[in-house]
Design a protein around this motif. Structure first.
Motif, short mmCIF file in Angstrom:
data_model
loop_
_atom_site.label_atom_id
_atom_site.label_comp_id
_atom_site.label_asym_id
_atom_site.label_seq_id
_atom_site.Cartn_x
_atom_site.Cartn_y
_atom_site.Cartn_z
N VAL A 8 5.59 1.21 -18.28
CA VAL A 8 5.95 1.55 -19.67
C VAL A 8 5.22 2.76 -20.21
O VAL A 8 5.84 3.29 -21.05
N LYS A 9 4.22 2.52 -19.87
CA LYS A 9 3.07 3.80 -20.68
C LYS A 9 3.58 5.17 -19.98
O LYS A 9 3.57 6.12 -20.75
N LYS A 10 3.85 5.22 -18.77
CA LYS A 10 4.20 6.58 -18.49
C LYS A 10 5.77 6.87 -18.90
O LYS A 10 5.77 8.12 -19.38
N TYR A 11 6.46 5.91 -18.91
CA TYR A 11 7.85 6.16 -19.61
C TYR A 11 7.74 6.65 -21.07
O TYR A 11 8.38 7.64 -21.32
N ALA A 17 15.89 1.41 -17.43
CA ALA A 17 15.48 2.83 -17.63
C ALA A 17 14.01 3.13 -17.53
O ALA A 17 13.76 4.34 -17.09
N VAL A 18 13.05 2.21 -17.77
CA VAL A 18 11.61 2.57 -17.70
C VAL A 18 11.56 2.69 -16.20
O VAL A 18 10.76 3.62 -15.68
N MET A 19 12.13 1.85 -15.34
CA MET A 19 11.78 2.05 -13.81
C MET A 19 12.20 2.86 -13.08
O MET A 19 11.74 3.70 -12.40
N LYS A 20 13.70 3.43 -13.88
CA LYS A 20 14.06 4.64 -13.30
C LYS A 20 13.35 5.72 -13.42
O LYS A 20 13.35 6.70 -12.72
N TYR A 21 12.88 5.79 -14.80
CA TYR A 21 11.89 7.08 -15.08
C TYR A 21 10.90 7.16 -14.38
O TYR A 21 10.26 8.08 -13.62
N SER A 22 10.07 6.11 -14.38
CA SER A 22 8.49 5.94 -14.03
C SER A 22 8.54 5.80 -12.31
O SER A 22 7.69 6.35 -11.85
N GLY A 23 9.48 5.20 -11.79
CA GLY A 23 9.43 4.99 -10.27
C GLY A 23 8.92 6.12 -9.63
O GLY A 23 7.93 5.97 -8.69
N PRO A 24 9.82 7.18 -9.69
CA PRO A 24 9.58 8.39 -8.94
C PRO A 24 8.24 8.91 -9.16
O PRO A 24 7.58 9.67 -8.43
N ARG A 25 7.91 8.81 -10.42
CA ARG A 25 6.54 9.47 -10.91
C ARG A 25 5.34 8.53 -10.46
O ARG A 25 4.16 9.14 -10.39
N MET A 26 5.50 7.50 -10.05
CA MET A 26 4.50 6.54 -9.36
C MET A 26 3.82 7.17 -8.17
O MET A 26 2.84 6.88 -7.69
N MET A 27 4.85 7.94 -7.54
CA MET A 27 4.35 8.32 -6.14
C MET A 27 2.87 9.35 -6.27
O MET A 27 2.08 9.48 -5.51
N LEU A 28 2.85 9.94 -7.60
CA LEU A 28 1.58 10.68 -7.78
C LEU A 28 0.38 9.82 -8.42
O LEU A 28 -0.79 10.01 -7.77
#
Length: 121
Positions: free
Chosen positions: A22-25, A82-93
């Motif tokens: 959620v913070k990343k989003y 929406a949070v998961m869709k946005y943050s999911g790919p960014r969690m790889m980093l």
């Protein structure tokens, strides 16, 4: 006690990772800076953690998206998607092990659903 702790591992991991996502989003979509997040995202985090605390499937829990019952209100469910869709790919980093394990579990789950559907035919 060790067995119970092991059974709750995924549930505890989800408790830790939801606020991170959620913070990343919020940083990406709402321009939040530092440790602070906007009021809407704070409410979503609190709601998600509350629902998770009431989860009847804590033992050997998988991800909420695998669940046959959904305990989120429709509006909140859309927000968390929406949070998961946005943050999911960014969690790889930031959390690559979690992200990869999630993808692997998701593939296994979808394959299981396909096998079950084929057995029903």
């Amino acid at each position: 006690m060790n067995k119970e702790k092991k059974q709750l591992r995924a549930w505890e991991k989800e408790n830790k990772i939801i606020p991170v996502m959620v913070k990343k989003y919020c940083r990406g979509k709402h321009g939040a800076k530092g440790k602070e997040i906007c009021e809407e995202c704070k409410e979503l985090t609190e709601y998600a953690l509350f629902r998770l605390s009431k989860c009847p499937f804590k033992i050997n829990k998988k991800f909420c998206s695998f669940c046959k019952i959904h305990c989120y209100k429709p509006e909140m469910r859309e927000k968390i998607k929406a949070v998961m869709k946005y943050s999911g790919p960014r969690m790889m980093l930031s959390h690559p092990v979690f992200a990869i394990s999630h993808v692997v579990q998701m593939i296994k789950y979808k394959n299981k659903l396909k096998r079950e559907a084929n057995l029903d035919r």
